[in-house]
Structure formats: structure tokens, C-alpha cells
Scaffold this motif. Structure first.
Motif, PDB file in Angstrom:
ATOM      1  N   ALA A 147      16.510  55.323  -0.442  1.00 32.15           N
ATOM      2  CA  ALA A 147      17.113  56.688  -0.375  1.00 32.15           C
ATOM      3  C   ALA A 147      17.214  57.345  -1.947  1.00 32.15           C
ATOM      4  CB  ALA A 147      18.452  56.809  -0.118  1.00 32.15           C
ATOM      5  N   ALA A 148      17.425  56.503  -2.871  1.00 28.79           N
ATOM      6  CA  ALA A 148      17.185  56.536  -4.226  1.00 28.79           C
ATOM      7  C   ALA A 148      15.903  57.131  -4.820  1.00 28.79           C
ATOM      8  CB  ALA A 148      17.901  55.610  -5.093  1.00 28.79           C
ATOM      9  N   ARG A 149      14.842  56.446  -4.024  1.00 30.36           N
ATOM     10  CA  ARG A 149      13.712  56.738  -4.523  1.00 30.36           C
ATOM     11  C   ARG A 149      13.384  58.344  -4.070  1.00 30.36           C
ATOM     12  NH1 ARG A 149       8.700  53.526  -4.851  1.00 30.36           N
ATOM     13  NH2 ARG A 149       9.723  51.863  -3.268  1.00 30.36           N
ATOM     14  N   GLN A 150      13.693  58.517  -2.856  1.00 27.20           N
ATOM     15  CA  GLN A 150      13.266  59.888  -2.302  1.00 27.20           C
ATOM     16  C   GLN A 150      13.872  60.905  -3.166  1.00 27.20           C
ATOM     17  OE1 GLN A 150      14.813  59.345   1.703  1.00 27.20           O
ATOM     18  NE2 GLN A 150      13.016  58.409   2.265  1.00 27.20           N
ATOM     19  N   ILE A 151      15.215  60.632  -3.514  1.00 27.50           N
ATOM     20  CA  ILE A 151      15.805  61.671  -4.444  1.00 27.50           C
ATOM     21  C   ILE A 151      15.134  61.791  -6.066  1.00 27.50           C
ATOM     22  CG2 ILE A 151      17.882  62.190  -5.651  1.00 27.50           C
ATOM     23  CD1 ILE A 151      19.437  60.989  -3.337  1.00 27.50           C
ATOM     24  N   ALA A 152      14.643  60.613  -6.425  1.00 24.38           N
ATOM     25  CA  ALA A 152      14.132  60.820  -7.752  1.00 24.38           C
ATOM     26  C   ALA A 152      12.780  61.566  -7.552  1.00 24.38           C
ATOM     27  CB  ALA A 152      13.907  59.305  -8.057  1.00 24.38           C
ATOM     28  N   LYS A 165      22.205  49.154 -12.060  1.00 25.55           N
ATOM     29  CA  LYS A 165      20.823  49.183 -12.069  1.00 25.55           C
ATOM     30  C   LYS A 165      20.019  50.121 -11.207  1.00 25.55           C
ATOM     31  CE  LYS A 165      21.208  44.991  -9.387  1.00 25.55           C
ATOM     32  NZ  LYS A 165      20.938  44.215  -8.123  1.00 25.55           N
ATOM     33  N   ASN A 166      20.334  51.288 -11.447  1.00 29.39           N
ATOM     34  CA  ASN A 166      19.810  52.307 -10.569  1.00 29.39           C
ATOM     35  C   ASN A 166      18.871  53.279 -11.320  1.00 29.39           C
ATOM     36  OD1 ASN A 166      19.371  53.102  -7.822  1.00 29.39           O
ATOM     37  ND2 ASN A 166      21.377  52.293  -7.716  1.00 29.39           N
ATOM     38  N   ILE A 167      18.375  54.201 -10.626  1.00 29.72           N
ATOM     39  CA  ILE A 167      17.535  55.304 -11.174  1.00 29.72           C
ATOM     40  C   ILE A 167      17.981  56.349 -11.942  1.00 29.72           C
ATOM     41  CG2 ILE A 167      15.554  56.881 -10.411  1.00 29.72           C
ATOM     42  CD1 ILE A 167      15.233  55.187  -7.924  1.00 29.72           C
ATOM     43  N   LEU A 168      17.223  56.700 -12.978  1.00 34.20           N
ATOM     44  CA  LEU A 168      18.090  57.834 -13.858  1.00 34.20           C
ATOM     45  C   LEU A 168      17.037  58.712 -14.528  1.00 34.20           C
ATOM     46  CD1 LEU A 168      19.527  56.435 -17.281  1.00 34.20           C
ATOM     47  CD2 LEU A 168      18.020  54.959 -15.664  1.00 34.20           C
ATOM     48  N   THR A 169      17.436  59.321 -15.249  1.00 30.76           N
ATOM     49  CA  THR A 169      16.318  60.587 -15.783  1.00 30.76           C
ATOM     50  C   THR A 169      16.696  60.456 -17.202  1.00 30.76           C
ATOM     51  OG1 THR A 169      16.710  62.067 -13.902  1.00 30.76           O
ATOM     52  CG2 THR A 169      15.831  63.133 -15.868  1.00 30.76           C
ATOM     53  N   ARG A 229      22.460  64.277  -9.045  1.00 30.61           N
ATOM     54  CA  ARG A 229      22.029  64.513 -10.241  1.00 30.61           C
ATOM     55  C   ARG A 229      21.750  63.441 -11.426  1.00 30.61           C
ATOM     56  NH1 ARG A 229      19.582  68.210 -11.220  1.00 30.61           N
ATOM     57  NH2 ARG A 229      20.900  69.996 -10.532  1.00 30.61           N
ATOM     58  N   SER A 230      22.530  62.379 -11.114  1.00 33.63           N
ATOM     59  CA  SER A 230      22.580  61.397 -12.078  1.00 33.63           C
ATOM     60  C   SER A 230      21.169  60.735 -11.830  1.00 33.63           C
ATOM     61  CB  SER A 230      23.547  60.382 -11.684  1.00 33.63           C
ATOM     62  OG  SER A 230      23.465  59.699 -10.589  1.00 33.63           O
ATOM     63  N   ILE A 231      20.564  60.733 -10.505  1.00 31.60           N
ATOM     64  CA  ILE A 231      19.175  60.069 -10.407  1.00 31.60           C
ATOM     65  C   ILE A 231      18.089  61.035 -10.983  1.00 31.60           C
ATOM     66  CG2 ILE A 231      17.680  59.448  -8.779  1.00 31.60           C
ATOM     67  CD1 ILE A 231      20.130  58.860  -7.122  1.00 31.60           C
ATOM     68  N   ASN A 232      18.298  62.245 -10.515  1.00 32.42           N
ATOM     69  CA  ASN A 232      17.181  63.336 -10.699  1.00 32.42           C
ATOM     70  C   ASN A 232      17.831  64.459 -11.656  1.00 32.42           C
ATOM     71  OD1 ASN A 232      15.276  65.107 -10.745  1.00 32.42           O
ATOM     72  ND2 ASN A 232      14.407  64.528  -8.845  1.00 32.42           N
ATOM     73  N   VAL A 275       8.296  53.998 -13.751  1.00 25.93           N
ATOM     74  CA  VAL A 275       8.306  55.529 -13.518  1.00 25.93           C
ATOM     75  C   VAL A 275       8.178  55.853 -11.952  1.00 25.93           C
ATOM     76  CG1 VAL A 275       7.483  57.692 -14.321  1.00 25.93           C
ATOM     77  CG2 VAL A 275       7.769  55.758 -15.993  1.00 25.93           C
ATOM     78  N   ILE A 276       8.898  56.756 -11.345  1.00 26.10           N
ATOM     79  CA  ILE A 276       8.754  57.187 -10.149  1.00 26.10           C
ATOM     80  C   ILE A 276       8.078  58.848 -10.165  1.00 26.10           C
ATOM     81  CG2 ILE A 276       9.701  58.214  -7.941  1.00 26.10           C
ATOM     82  CD1 ILE A 276      11.818  55.962  -8.538  1.00 26.10           C
ATOM     83  N   ARG A 277       8.655  59.509 -11.268  1.00 26.92           N
ATOM     84  CA  ARG A 277       8.396  60.821 -11.687  1.00 26.92           C
ATOM     85  C   ARG A 277       8.363  61.081 -12.956  1.00 26.92           C
ATOM     86  NH1 ARG A 277       5.857  65.003 -10.670  1.00 26.92           N
ATOM     87  NH2 ARG A 277       6.360  66.795  -9.679  1.00 26.92           N
ATOM     88  N   LEU A 278       7.329  61.961 -13.202  1.00 29.66           N
ATOM     89  CA  LEU A 278       7.170  62.270 -14.781  1.00 29.66           C
ATOM     90  C   LEU A 278       6.666  63.746 -14.792  1.00 29.66           C
ATOM     91  CD1 LEU A 278       6.448  61.463 -17.804  1.00 29.66           C
ATOM     92  CD2 LEU A 278       4.276  61.045 -16.894  1.00 29.66           C
ATOM     93  N   LYS A 279       7.218  64.686 -15.745  1.00 24.97           N
ATOM     94  CA  LYS A 279       7.240  65.899 -15.734  1.00 24.97           C
ATOM     95  C   LYS A 279       7.218  66.236 -17.257  1.00 24.97           C
ATOM     96  CE  LYS A 279       7.563  69.078 -12.263  1.00 24.97           C
ATOM     97  NZ  LYS A 279       8.346  69.793 -11.044  1.00 24.97           N
ATOM     98  N   GLY A 280       6.380  66.971 -18.082  1.00 23.45           N
ATOM     99  CA  GLY A 280       6.577  67.639 -19.048  1.00 23.45           C
ATOM    100  C   GLY A 280       5.617  68.686 -19.704  1.00 23.45           C
ATOM    101  N   ILE A 281       5.975  69.164 -20.829  1.00 21.86           N
ATOM    102  CA  ILE A 281       5.079  70.235 -21.689  1.00 21.86           C
ATOM    103  C   ILE A 281       4.776  69.395 -22.814  1.00 21.86           C
ATOM    104  CG2 ILE A 281       4.918  72.328 -22.494  1.00 21.86           C
ATOM    105  CD1 ILE A 281       6.318  73.546 -19.883  1.00 21.86           C
ATOM    106  N   VAL A 282       3.536  69.466 -23.148  1.00 17.01           N
ATOM    107  CA  VAL A 282       2.793  68.996 -24.450  1.00 17.01           C
ATOM    108  C   VAL A 282       2.172  69.912 -25.307  1.00 17.01           C
ATOM    109  CG1 VAL A 282       3.300  66.467 -23.737  1.00 17.01           C
ATOM    110  CG2 VAL A 282       1.138  67.706 -23.385  1.00 17.01           C
TER     111      VAL A 282
END
Ligand SMILES: Nc1nc2c(ncn2[C@@H]2O[C@H](COP(=O)(O)OP(=O)(O)OP(=O)(O)O)[C@@H](O)[C@H]2O)c(=O)[nH]1
Ligand SMILES: [Zn+2]
Length: 371
Positions: free
Chosen positions: A177-182, A259-263, A208-211, A300-307
Motif C-alpha cells: 500500500a505504501a509503495r503504491q502511494i509512493a 521504517k517507512n517510505i518518505l520523500t 503526504r508523509s510518504i509522497n 528509491v521507488i520514484r525520482l523526479k527532478g529538474i537539473v
């Protein structure tokens, strides 16, 4: 340019640039993945979208495979408010295993026979990892498929969502469930009729705390404004200008559940060499050499950025899902007045903002005087 990690027989991973990358043309058809825990309201959402007024010819694929090996998958198509059903032949009845070599082809064959769809919605099963399915569509789009990944929508049960998120998993396994939200670009908290405001707030905060990137909407019977769901362009550079504004607002989150997923997010000024950036990302996603302060490996589950890359006048988007990542130039030019900077948002397990920022600077920035 997109990179995939290819496991050779001797188990030595190799970097293989995907050849012949095609620009996303207007011809390509968006696919939206709809994920979410068992019973959250995914099918309700699909039915709602299909029957809602829209001028699109939408194909819906349900990936509800059971133990048996159904050889066909039902595919509902809606056109001008009318629904009809088609069948997709799948080799082993499981869309996520066969989508790569068969499912996608089946969709393309069907379009060749029946005319094009404007949009494809794909419901993944409650326990599937949407990241795996997303990666397949993403790679295929780069290889010139007729289909591209538009976004991932995660439907969350307002009443039981928190409970699903708190389920303890054996060491090393991620809570689904946490991965799906991430992974979500849009989170739909559904069944709000079943909870009070306090429960709803608690769930929102946890999501929000996850993603830190996800857009959150609340619904009953999954009734959501279609323009919030379709054409999100979450995986291409078309959302470039908006993405930059969005990234500015993201904050590093504190894990709510242990020990959970965060941003994690950070910004580092200056421009970077593409090859150094690749090394940083590959250390993070592939080599997994970064650890948090407790010595746990970052995942890492998801990565996004502008460089900002040396030698490029345009902003570059970084996108990643699990081990797959992509750098793509946006139409956005760095303006003279604006200082160049790199901003990354990383969602995953065992992340530490300070460590990541230090590693980024060490790998990428302190090399200006070389050659
Ligand atoms: N009370 C309430 N029930 C809802 C709401 N939305 C959907 N449901 C019910 O919840 C149940 C599950 O909905 P589905 O849409 O089948 O959920 P799903 O995510 O597709 O479920 P699986 O495919 O089994 O994982 C159904 O009985 C729906 O009628 C809502 O907003 N409130
Ligand atoms: Zn369903």
C-alpha cells in the motif's frame, strides 16, 4: 536518453542506452495506470470514467487475474457513452508478465483492427507492484510504441487505508500500500462517507508523509473531475514548466510510520556534467551504495527532478521508477536572470536528505576544474 540495467548471464549488469529514442508525437496514446489496495474503489473509478461524458474513445483493461490461466482478458471500450466489450488474448493470463511482449502487442493489434483508442486505462490488481508495469510501458514508449505512460493513480480506501499502510511486512519487504502511494502521481482518497474529518486528516497526512509530490483528492464512489485524472503527462517533459513550480513546493517529509517510505528533496546550485549526474543516479538506483545514518541501504521507488547540465540551454527533467531512469530536455530555457540549479525529489525507503545532498555534491559538483 534513457538507460536500462541489463542483467547479463554472468550477473554483471551493463549499461545499455536504448537506441532510436523517438519523441512523443501527438499520435501516441496515453495509458494511465490505476492502482490501489483491494477494494479501494478502482473498478468504481473506471466505471465512472467510462460512463462520464467525454469525447474520448477510452479502452479499459482489467488486470484481475486469478490463480488459473485465463487466456483472455476483458477489455471494455467506451465510445460516445456506449460501452462494448472486447477480448484480449494473453499468453499466460497475467497482464503484468505478458504486457511486455504480448499485452502491448495485443492492444496494438486490436487498434489496428478496430481503429485507434484515444486513451487507455489499466487497472492493476490490488497487490501488484505498479512500478513494474509502469516501467514496461515507459520503456516501450521510448522504443517507439504507439502507447505512452501518462500517469499513475492510486485509489486509497478512506476507512482502511491507514490500516493497510501499517501492516508489518517481513524484514526487507515493502508494504504494498505504501509503495503504491509512493508511485502515485494522483492519490484518490475514496469512501470519505465512511470516515470523520479527523480520520480523514490523519490519512491525508500519512499519504503526504510518504509522497511529498502527489496530488491528493477526496471522493465518494470515486467520482473525480476527469481533467484531474487524464492527460497528466507525469512521465514526459510536457509538464516541464509546471513541474518546476511544483518541485519548489515539495518538502522533505518525516516518516509517520516507522521504517517507512518518505520523500526527500534538495536543491544544489550550479550546473552539472551529464556523466557525473549519471554516476550519482546509478550509484543511488543500481549500485545502491548510499546508506542512511543507521547503515540501511537507500531504496528509491520514484525520482523526479529538474537539473542544469553543462552545455545545455534548456532545463532537463530527471524521471525515475525503481531502477529505470530518464533524462529529457524540456522546452524550458534557463533564463539569464535565473540562477541555474538542480532540484531533486526522491521517494523511497531509508532515505536521508543530508546524506543524499552531500553525495550529490561530492559526485557531481566538485569537478569543475578537471581537464
Ligand atoms: N461506502 C462506499 N463504498 C464504496 C465507495 N466507492 C466504492 N465503494 C464500494 O466498495 C467496493 C469495492 O469497490 P471496487 O471499485 O470494486 O474496488 P476495487 O479497488 O476495484 O477492488 P478490487 O478490484 O477487488 O481490488 C464496492 O462494493 C463499491 O461499491 C464509496 O465512496 N463509499
Ligand atoms: Zn477492481
Amino acid at each position: 536518453m534513457e538507460y536500462v540495467l541489463v542483467d547479463e548471464e554472468d550477473d554483471c549488469p551493463q549499461l545499455v542506452p536504448i537506441p532510436g529514442k523517438q519523441n512523443i508525437s501527438t499520435e501516441q496514446i496515453p495509458v494511465t495506470l490505476i492502482t490501489g489496495y483491494l477494494g479501494a474503489g478502482k473498478t468504481t473509478l473506471l466505471n465512472y470514467i467510462l460512463t462520464e461524458q467525454h469525447n474520448k474513445r477510452i479502452a479499459v483493461i482489467l488486470n484481475e487475474f486469478g490463480e488459473g490461466s485465463a487466456l483472455e482478458k476483458s477489455l471494455s471500450v467506451s465510445q460516445a457513452g456506449e460501452l462494448y466489450e472486447e477480448w484480449l488474448e494473453l499468453r499466460n493470463g497475467c497482464l503484468c508478465c505478458s504486457v511486455k511482449d504480448n499485452g502491448l502487442k495485443a492492444i496494438e493489434n486490436l487498434m489496428a483492427k478496430k481503429g485507434k483508442f484515444d486513451y487507455i486505462l489499466l487497472e492493476t490488481t490490488g497487490l501488484a507492484d505498479p512500478g513494474a508495469v509502469a516501467s514496461m510501458f515507459w520503456v516501450d514508449a521510448e522504443l517507439g510504441s504507439e502507447i505512452y505512460l501518462d500517469g499513475i493513480i492510486t485509489v486509497i480506501d478512506a476507512k482502511y487505508g491507514l490500516k493497510h499502510l501499517m501492516e508489518e511486512k517481513p524484514e526487507g519487504l515493502v508494504n504494498e500500500a505504501a509503495r503504491q502511494i509512493a508511485l502515485a502521481d494522483l492519490a484518490i482518497i475514496n469512501k470519505t462517507d465512511l470516515v470523520n474529518e479527523e480520520e480523514l486528516n490523519q490519512l491525508q497526512e500519512t499519504v503526504r508523509s510518504i509522497n511529498g509530490l502527489v496530488k491528493i483528492v477526496e471522493t465518494q464512489k470515486s467520482r473525480v473531475d476527469l481533467c484531474q485524472v487524464l492527460d497528466l503527462h507525469s512521465f514526459d517533459s510536457k509538464s516541464g514548466a509546471r513541474l518546476q513550480e511544483k518541485l519548489q513546493l515539495v518538502k522533505t517529509t518525516r516518516p509517520h510510520l516507522d521504517k517507512n517510505i518518505l520523500t526527500v528533496t534538495f536543491e544544489v546550485c550550479g550546473s552539472v556534467f551529464e556523466e557525473d549526474l549519471n554516476i550519482f543516479i546509478q550509484n543511488l538506483l543500481w549500485e545502491k551504495t548510499f546508506k542512511n545514518k543507521d547503515g540501511l541501504v537507500m531504496n528509491v521507488i520514484r525520482l523526479k527532478g529538474i537539473v542544469s547540465l553543462w552545455g545545455k540551454t534548456h532545463q532537463v527533467i530527471v524521471q525515475g521508477v525503481h531502477e529505470l531512469y530518464d533524462l529529457e530536455e524540456t522546452p524550458q530555457v534557463w533564463s539569464e536572470s535565473e540562477p541555474r540549479a538542480n532540484r531533486l525529489v526522491i521517494i523511497g525507503r531509508n532515505l536521508d536528505q543530508e546524506v543524499l545532498q552531500q553525495q550529490f555534491i561530492a559526485t557531481v559538483l566538485n569537478k569543475k576544474n578537471r581537464d
